[in-house]
Design a protein around this motif. Structure first.
Motif, PDB file in Angstrom:
ATOM      1  N   GLU A  44       0.850  -1.188   0.000  1.00 38.50           N
ATOM      2  CA  GLU A  44       0.000   0.000   0.000  1.00 38.50           C
ATOM      3  C   GLU A  44       0.881   1.232   0.000  1.00 38.50           C
ATOM      4  N   ILE A  45       0.560   2.184  -0.883  1.00 32.50           N
ATOM      5  CA  ILE A  45       1.364   3.405  -1.009  1.00 32.50           C
ATOM      6  C   ILE A  45       0.450   4.603  -0.830  1.00 32.50           C
ATOM      7  N   TRP A  58       0.575   8.998  -0.946  1.00 32.16           N
ATOM      8  CA  TRP A  58       1.342  10.180  -1.340  1.00 32.16           C
ATOM      9  C   TRP A  58       1.525  11.113  -0.155  1.00 32.16           C
ATOM     10  N   ARG A 115       2.191  13.921  -7.909  1.00 24.14           N
ATOM     11  CA  ARG A 115       1.618  12.614  -8.221  1.00 24.14           C
ATOM     12  C   ARG A 115       1.780  12.239  -9.685  1.00 24.14           C
ATOM     13  N   GLY A 174       4.130   9.304 -10.809  1.00 22.61           N
ATOM     14  CA  GLY A 174       3.717   7.909 -10.757  1.00 22.61           C
ATOM     15  C   GLY A 174       4.319   7.151  -9.597  1.00 22.61           C
ATOM     16  N   LEU A 175       3.863   5.924  -9.458  1.00 21.91           N
ATOM     17  CA  LEU A 175       4.330   5.034  -8.399  1.00 21.91           C
ATOM     18  C   LEU A 175       5.628   4.358  -8.820  1.00 21.91           C
ATOM     19  N   PRO A 176       6.331   3.717  -7.885  1.00 19.62           N
ATOM     20  CA  PRO A 176       7.508   2.933  -8.276  1.00 19.62           C
ATOM     21  C   PRO A 176       7.113   1.958  -9.379  1.00 19.62           C
ATOM     22  N   LEU A 196      12.559   4.155  -8.172  1.00 14.25           N
ATOM     23  CA  LEU A 196      12.026   5.245  -7.361  1.00 14.25           C
ATOM     24  C   LEU A 196      12.488   6.561  -7.970  1.00 14.25           C
ATOM     25  N   ASN A 204      11.235  13.238  -5.791  1.00 17.55           N
ATOM     26  CA  ASN A 204      10.032  14.060  -5.771  1.00 17.55           C
ATOM     27  C   ASN A 204      10.380  15.280  -4.925  1.00 17.55           C
ATOM     28  N   THR A 246      10.963  10.998  -1.962  1.00 20.54           N
ATOM     29  CA  THR A 246      10.252  10.344  -3.056  1.00 20.54           C
ATOM     30  C   THR A 246       8.782  10.745  -3.095  1.00 20.54           C
ATOM     31  N   LEU A 280       6.550   9.579  -1.126  1.00 19.82           N
ATOM     32  CA  LEU A 280       5.755   8.391  -0.827  1.00 19.82           C
ATOM     33  C   LEU A 280       5.882   7.958   0.630  1.00 19.82           C
ATOM     34  N   MET A 292       4.662   4.068   2.665  1.00 21.29           N
ATOM     35  CA  MET A 292       4.159   2.750   2.292  1.00 21.29           C
ATOM     36  C   MET A 292       3.895   1.872   3.501  1.00 21.29           C
TER      37      MET A 292
END
Length: 153
Positions: free
Chosen positions: A7-8, A10, A16, A19-21, A33, A36, A55, A57, A59
């Protein structure tokens, strides 16, 4: 190939659109990664310097797993950019911001731009040991031979 869910979330103010990893090829072990950076800026690392790169993020890693952070081989080869604590470990009970400690071991200053791929993360199972004191240890052919004892130093 087994896949587990991570689960990630922001961070507030994170870009955003980065994007995600992501795994950049079908056989990739690590997901890339991205930096950011606040205000979508850049950060310059002098030779020998290191910094915590955000980053954007957070998690939640399932119990029984960890995330390992590792250098990207291209950055290491071309510019001397590495992670001084590689592999960095993110424990399953950590919920804080995900940052990457980047170090410039190269001879020139290196600029990290907002959105650059800066590290890769691997998901790995974790085993925890039980520790107990004994009076003696079993003997092996190597015995107490330490650094460089099994080959060329």
């Amino acid at each position: 190939m087994q896949r587990i869910a991570i689960e990630i979330m922001w961070e507030e103010g994170a870009d955003r659109s980065l994007g995600l990893p992501a795994y950049e090829s079908a056989g990739a072990a690590g997901a890339d990664l991205r930096a950011n950076l606040p205000d979508r800026t850049q950060m310059t690392l002098a030779s020998g310097a290191w910094a915590l790169i955000p980053t954007g993020l957070r998690m939640a890693i399932p119990a029984g797993y960890e995330v390992q952070l590792r250098p990207r081989s291209g950055l290491a080869l071309k510019f001397g950019i590495t992670l001084p604590n590689a592999p960095g470990t993110i424990d399953s009970d950590y919920r804080g911001p995900l940052g990457v400690i980047l170090m410039n071991a190269g001879p020139q200053a290196f600029t990290v731009n907002h959105g650059d791929r800066i590290a890769q993360m691997l998901v790995a199972p974790v085993l925890q040991a039980r520790f107990h004191v004994v009076e003696t240890l079993d003997d092996t052919p190597r015995g107490t031979g330490g650094f460089g004892s099994t080959g060329r130093a």
